[in-house]
Design an enzyme around this catalytic site. Structure first.
Site, PDB file in Angstrom:
ATOM      1  N   ALA A   8       0.816  -1.230   0.000  1.00  0.00           N
ATOM      2  CA  ALA A   8       0.000   0.000   0.000  1.00  0.00           C
ATOM      3  C   ALA A   8       0.842   1.270   0.000  1.00  0.00           C
ATOM      4  CB  ALA A   8      -0.944  -0.002   1.202  1.00  0.00           C
ATOM      5  N   GLY A  10       3.258   1.904  -1.998  1.00  0.00           N
ATOM      6  CA  GLY A  10       3.850   2.147  -3.318  1.00  0.00           C
ATOM      7  C   GLY A  10       3.214   3.326  -4.045  1.00  0.00           C
ATOM      8  N   PHE A  11       3.893   3.789  -5.079  1.00  0.00           N
ATOM      9  CA  PHE A  11       3.435   4.923  -5.899  1.00  0.00           C
ATOM     10  C   PHE A  11       2.024   4.680  -6.453  1.00  0.00           C
ATOM     11  CE2 PHE A  11       3.572   6.328 -10.515  1.00  0.00           C
ATOM     12  CZ  PHE A  11       3.196   7.644 -10.286  1.00  0.00           C
ATOM     13  N   ARG A  32       5.885  -2.917   4.747  1.00  0.00           N
ATOM     14  CA  ARG A  32       6.945  -3.803   5.249  1.00  0.00           C
ATOM     15  C   ARG A  32       7.381  -3.476   6.672  1.00  0.00           C
ATOM     16  NH1 ARG A  32      11.263  -5.369   0.644  1.00  0.00           N
ATOM     17  NH2 ARG A  32      10.718  -3.540  -0.597  1.00  0.00           N
ATOM     18  N   LYS A  36       6.598   2.611   8.125  1.00  0.00           N
ATOM     19  CA  LYS A  36       5.955   2.943   6.842  1.00  0.00           C
ATOM     20  C   LYS A  36       4.433   2.916   6.988  1.00  0.00           C
ATOM     21  CE  LYS A  36       9.657   1.361   3.814  1.00  0.00           C
ATOM     22  NZ  LYS A  36      10.108   0.411   2.797  1.00  0.00           N
ATOM     23  N   ILE A  58       8.053 -10.424   0.651  1.00  0.00           N
ATOM     24  CA  ILE A  58       7.147 -11.379   0.001  1.00  0.00           C
ATOM     25  C   ILE A  58       7.887 -12.503  -0.733  1.00  0.00           C
ATOM     26  CG2 ILE A  58       5.169  -9.836  -0.140  1.00  0.00           C
ATOM     27  CD1 ILE A  58       5.995  -9.208  -3.054  1.00  0.00           C
ATOM     28  N   TYR A 165      13.612  -7.828 -14.682  1.00  0.00           N
ATOM     29  CA  TYR A 165      12.348  -7.236 -14.213  1.00  0.00           C
ATOM     30  C   TYR A 165      11.191  -7.709 -15.096  1.00  0.00           C
ATOM     31  CZ  TYR A 165       8.499  -4.063 -13.503  1.00  0.00           C
ATOM     32  OH  TYR A 165       7.240  -3.567 -13.284  1.00  0.00           O
ATOM     33  N   LYS A 169       7.814 -10.033 -13.919  1.00  0.00           N
ATOM     34  CA  LYS A 169       6.392  -9.741 -14.090  1.00  0.00           C
ATOM     35  C   LYS A 169       5.706 -10.824 -14.928  1.00  0.00           C
ATOM     36  CE  LYS A 169       4.802  -6.685 -12.429  1.00  0.00           C
ATOM     37  NZ  LYS A 169       4.373  -6.614 -10.993  1.00  0.00           N
ATOM     38  N   VAL A 199       4.276   4.184 -15.970  1.00  0.00           N
ATOM     39  CA  VAL A 199       3.263   4.953 -15.253  1.00  0.00           C
ATOM     40  C   VAL A 199       3.867   6.271 -14.756  1.00  0.00           C
ATOM     41  CG1 VAL A 199       1.586   4.933 -13.379  1.00  0.00           C
ATOM     42  CG2 VAL A 199       2.182   2.786 -14.523  1.00  0.00           C
TER      43      VAL A 199
END
Ligand code: NDP
Length: 343
Positions: A8, A10-11, A32, A36, A58, A165, A169, A199
């Site tokens: 939650a 994150g950007f 985490r 935060k 995770i 990366y 995904k 994004v």
């Protein structure tokens, strides 16, 4: 009933949380660390509809067990956004592939074990990285849609962080759809994935604008931080979508039955870094003369030089217009300028 959102902090996730709270959902977010979690609670003015839980790395497939055991009976919707998105890694397998894949498998398995009766919809933040073909990225004759899968091999994945990366995904999203097949008949939740391109857009909270931004917004920030002597390539750099549209797509993923079983490929248009410089020079007098100069010659408008995207299916499913590049950049950069993180 609540919506549960991993990562939650994150950007992208912060915009999703904001959208959910504005629609009066009860939201359970994960972070985490307690620090935060506290920061996010404070940023959302301790909204009573928001609560936070601590979930560690995770990479541990059982990371979500405890929280699903504790809160599972309250959760109707799950949005899994947590996944490493940066290229600053030394061990691609350990730092990118394992957390992405185990995080996805892990959360689905924890739902199955502890919230199988309550969770109805799951939305996973995948990526255009799970669709593109790095070896044909510059092939303008290639048109990619929701139907395509990145063919990246494990060997390629381990060869550099960008490929790593993209593979993280791809493998994570595949793991999700495979989980669905393997568990047909024994799970009731329906799955949607959101597959955004780069994004951009404002941080939900301006105070989070720092010298270095999250990986995708850093593409814009690099132009803000450029100098008058910087020569930018006129080539097309990729495609972009605004973070506010990506958040709306996630929420559609839990609300719109037509999104069940779909991959929502969120992309507004192609861009080049020179296009970013052009918009900034035209709209920010305080940057003009300091940053890379305008150059009307850019290839992005015609989408020359990179593969093309046909996301007409997603656009029809979502039914709203994506925010254009100029609006997105003005909102992104206004924040940077206001925070005086310039030049
Ligand atoms: P951020 O880096 O801002 O957010 C990533 C989130 O994932 C953070 O909450 C982070 O926690 C968490 N996270 C990362 N690694 C781990 C881990 N090993 N264990 C637990 N939590 C972890 O990036 P974005 O908001 O941009 O990305 C969110 C999602 O969107 C990711 O899945 C990304 O792959 C995907 N995406 C992003 C795109 C973009 O252009 N931004 C494009 C396409 C997909 P912490 O805050 O503690 O680091």
């Amino acid at each position: 009933m609540s919506a549960f959102i991993s990562g939650a902090t994150g950007f992208i996730a912060q915009h999703i949380v904001d959208g959910l709270l504005k629609q009066n959902y009860k939201v359970i977010g994960t972070a985490r660390s307690q620090e935060k979690a506290n920061k996010l609670m404070k940023q959302f003015s301790n909204n009573p509809n928001l609560s936070m839980e601590i979930v560690g790395d995770i990479s541990d497939v059982n990371a979500f067990d405890e929280v699903m055991k504790k809160r599972g009976s309250e959760i109707k919707y799950v949005l899994h956004t947590a996944s490493p998105f940066h290229f600053n890694v030394t061990d691609i397998e350990k730092e990118l592939l394992v957390p992405a894949v185990n995080g996805t498998r892990g959360i689905l398995n924890s739902i199955k074990k502890y919230a199988n009766d309550t969770v109805e919809r799951v939305v996973i933040t995948s990526s255009f990285a799970a669709i593109l073909d790095l070896n044909r990225f510059n092939d303008n004759s290639l048109v990619l849609s929701e139907a395509n899968w990145n063919p990246v091999t494990k060997e390629e994945a381990l060869s550099n962080p960008m490929a790593g990366y993209c593979a993280s995904k791809t493998y994570a999203e595949r793991a999700a759809w495979d989980f669905l097949k393997e568990n047909e008949g024994s799970i009731k939740f329906k799955l949607t994935t959101v597959n955004p391109v780069y994004v951009f857009g404002p941080q939900l909270f301006a105070e989070d604008v720092k010298n270095v931004l999250n990986t995708s917004c850093e593409v814009v920030n690099q132009v803000v931080q450029s100098t008058i002597d910087t020569t930018l390539p006129v080539d097309c750099s990729g495609q972009f979508v605004d973070v506010r549209d990506v958040a709306k797509a996630h929420i559609a993923g839990i609300q719109n039955d037509n999104c069940i079983g779909q991959r929502l490929l969120c992309s507004q248009a192609a861009f080049g870094v020179q296009d970013i410089a052009n918009v900034l020079n035209d709209n920010f007098p305080q940057l003009k003369g300091k940053i890379a100069k305008s150059n009307p010659k850019t290839n992005a408008v015609e989408n020359i030089g990179i593969c093309q995207i046909d996301n007409s299916k997603t656009k029809e499913l979502l039914g709203f217009e994506f925010i254009d590049l100029k609006t997105c950049l003005i909102d992104t950069v206004s924040q940077i300028v206001e925070q005086k993180i310039i030049g």
